[in-house]
Design a protein around this motif. Structure first.
Motif, short mmCIF file in Angstrom:
data_model
loop_
_atom_site.label_atom_id
_atom_site.label_comp_id
_atom_site.label_asym_id
_atom_site.label_seq_id
_atom_site.Cartn_x
_atom_site.Cartn_y
_atom_site.Cartn_z
N LEU A 130 0.83 -1.21 0.00
CA LEU A 130 0.00 0.00 0.00
C LEU A 130 0.86 1.26 0.00
N LEU A 131 1.90 1.25 0.83
CA LEU A 131 2.80 2.40 0.91
C LEU A 131 3.45 2.67 -0.45
N GLU A 132 3.93 1.64 -1.10
CA GLU A 132 4.56 1.80 -2.40
C GLU A 132 3.55 2.28 -3.44
N ALA A 133 2.36 1.71 -3.43
CA ALA A 133 1.35 2.08 -4.43
C ALA A 133 0.94 3.54 -4.33
N VAL A 134 0.78 4.04 -3.10
CA VAL A 134 0.30 5.42 -2.94
C VAL A 134 1.42 6.45 -3.15
N THR A 135 2.67 6.07 -2.89
CA THR A 135 3.77 7.04 -3.00
C THR A 135 4.56 6.93 -4.30
N ALA A 136 4.41 5.84 -5.05
CA ALA A 136 5.20 5.65 -6.27
C ALA A 136 5.12 6.83 -7.25
N PRO A 137 3.94 7.44 -7.42
CA PRO A 137 3.87 8.55 -8.38
C PRO A 137 4.42 9.88 -7.86
N ALA A 138 4.92 9.94 -6.64
CA ALA A 138 5.41 11.21 -6.09
C ALA A 138 6.46 11.81 -7.01
N PRO A 139 6.27 13.07 -7.41
CA PRO A 139 7.23 13.71 -8.33
C PRO A 139 8.64 13.70 -7.74
N GLU A 140 9.58 13.21 -8.54
CA GLU A 140 11.00 13.14 -8.15
C GLU A 140 11.20 12.34 -6.87
N GLY A 141 10.24 11.48 -6.53
CA GLY A 141 10.37 10.67 -5.31
C GLY A 141 10.15 11.45 -4.03
N ARG A 142 9.65 12.67 -4.13
CA ARG A 142 9.47 13.53 -2.96
C ARG A 142 8.21 13.15 -2.21
N CYS A 143 8.39 12.34 -1.16
CA CYS A 143 7.26 12.00 -0.29
C CYS A 143 7.75 12.00 1.16
N TRP A 144 6.81 12.24 2.05
CA TRP A 144 7.15 12.35 3.47
C TRP A 144 5.94 11.96 4.31
N LEU A 145 6.19 11.80 5.61
CA LEU A 145 5.11 11.48 6.55
C LEU A 145 5.50 11.92 7.95
N LEU A 146 4.48 11.99 8.80
CA LEU A 146 4.65 12.22 10.23
C LEU A 146 4.22 10.96 10.96
N THR A 147 4.94 10.59 12.01
CA THR A 147 4.49 9.51 12.87
C THR A 147 4.99 9.78 14.29
N SER A 148 4.54 8.98 15.21
CA SER A 148 4.87 9.18 16.61
C SER A 148 5.98 8.23 17.06
N VAL A 149 6.88 8.74 17.88
CA VAL A 149 7.92 7.88 18.44
C VAL A 149 7.34 6.91 19.47
N ARG A 150 6.08 7.12 19.86
CA ARG A 150 5.42 6.18 20.76
C ARG A 150 4.92 4.95 20.03
N ALA A 151 5.20 4.85 18.75
CA ALA A 151 4.77 3.72 17.94
C ALA A 151 6.00 3.01 17.36
N PRO A 152 6.72 2.26 18.18
CA PRO A 152 7.96 1.63 17.70
C PRO A 152 7.76 0.69 16.51
N ARG A 153 6.60 0.02 16.44
CA ARG A 153 6.36 -0.86 15.28
C ARG A 153 6.26 -0.04 14.00
N ALA A 154 5.60 1.12 14.07
CA ALA A 154 5.50 1.97 12.88
C ALA A 154 6.87 2.50 12.49
N LEU A 155 7.66 2.94 13.47
CA LEU A 155 9.00 3.44 13.18
C LEU A 155 9.84 2.37 12.49
N GLY A 156 9.81 1.16 13.04
CA GLY A 156 10.57 0.06 12.45
C GLY A 156 10.09 -0.28 11.04
N PHE A 157 8.78 -0.27 10.86
CA PHE A 157 8.21 -0.56 9.54
C PHE A 157 8.71 0.44 8.51
N TYR A 158 8.62 1.74 8.80
CA TYR A 158 9.05 2.74 7.82
C TYR A 158 10.54 2.62 7.54
N ARG A 159 11.33 2.36 8.56
CA ARG A 159 12.78 2.17 8.33
C ARG A 159 13.03 0.97 7.42
#
Length: 194
Positions: A130-159
């Protein structure tokens, strides 16, 4: 090739996603009910209500995962326009990056807003698809997000997906950090380790 158990990911633009608003609300409630998010039905309803506005944002895109006719996951986002927003958690992002980098790195880039997968589909690689599908068309690969450091699983996933943390949590915030996508041209400018 998808097997019957392998959800099909479809990318939708703009208002087309509203036909699935109830399903997205349900997935949101399912995915974010547990800690550290602890979102309740009211917050899920607020998310669904925001969709009516969000689909009108420039560049609004959604990737939905269908298992048969059931939506089991989704990702949404849009283009962050200047001036950089000042509602929600945006001030924490700007404080972490500074005005110039916020403008240069985030304005005009695709902002991932939500990524949610039903618990029964988690751990299957669906969130990465899902992440790849929604961000693949980002111009010049420019995509970003905000997340919380209280969510270690999310942090690990994005890394693991190749995203890079670009800020420390804002001292006056709630532990919100900015991540830059794997093809974002500014990712090499982020001092590491962060």
């Amino acid at each position: 090739m998808n097997t019957p158990a392998d959800p099909v990911v479809r990318v939708l633009q703009g208002r087309d996603v509203l036909a699935h608003a109830d399903a997205l609300r349900s997935v949101y409630a399912d995915a974010f009910a547990a800690p550290p998010w602890n979102e309740d039905e009211e917050r899920a309803a607020e998310f669904a209500g925001r969709l009516t506005h969000d689909v009108r944002r420039p560049g609004f895109t959604a990737a939905l995962a269908f298992a048969g006719r059931d939506v089991v996951g989704f990702a949404t986002g849009w283009t962050t326009l200047p001036p950089f927003p000042t509602d929600r958690c945006y001030p924490q992002a700007a404080a972490g990056l500074g005005a110039r980098r916020t403008n240069d790195w985030l304005c005009g880039a695709f902002e991932l807003d939500e990524l949610a997968v039903r618990p029964r589909a988690q751990g299957s690689g669906l969130a990465g698809r899902l992440l790849e599908a929604v961000t693949a068309p980002a111009p010049e690969g420019r995509c970003w997000l905000l997340t919380s450091v209280r969510a270690p699983r999310a942090l690990g996933f994005y890394r693991r997906q190749g995203w890079i943390q670009a800020t420390h949590p804002s001292p006056d915030g709630k532990g919100v950090v900015v991540f830059l996508g794997p093809r974002h041209p500014a990712r090499h400018l982020v001092p590491q380790p962060l």
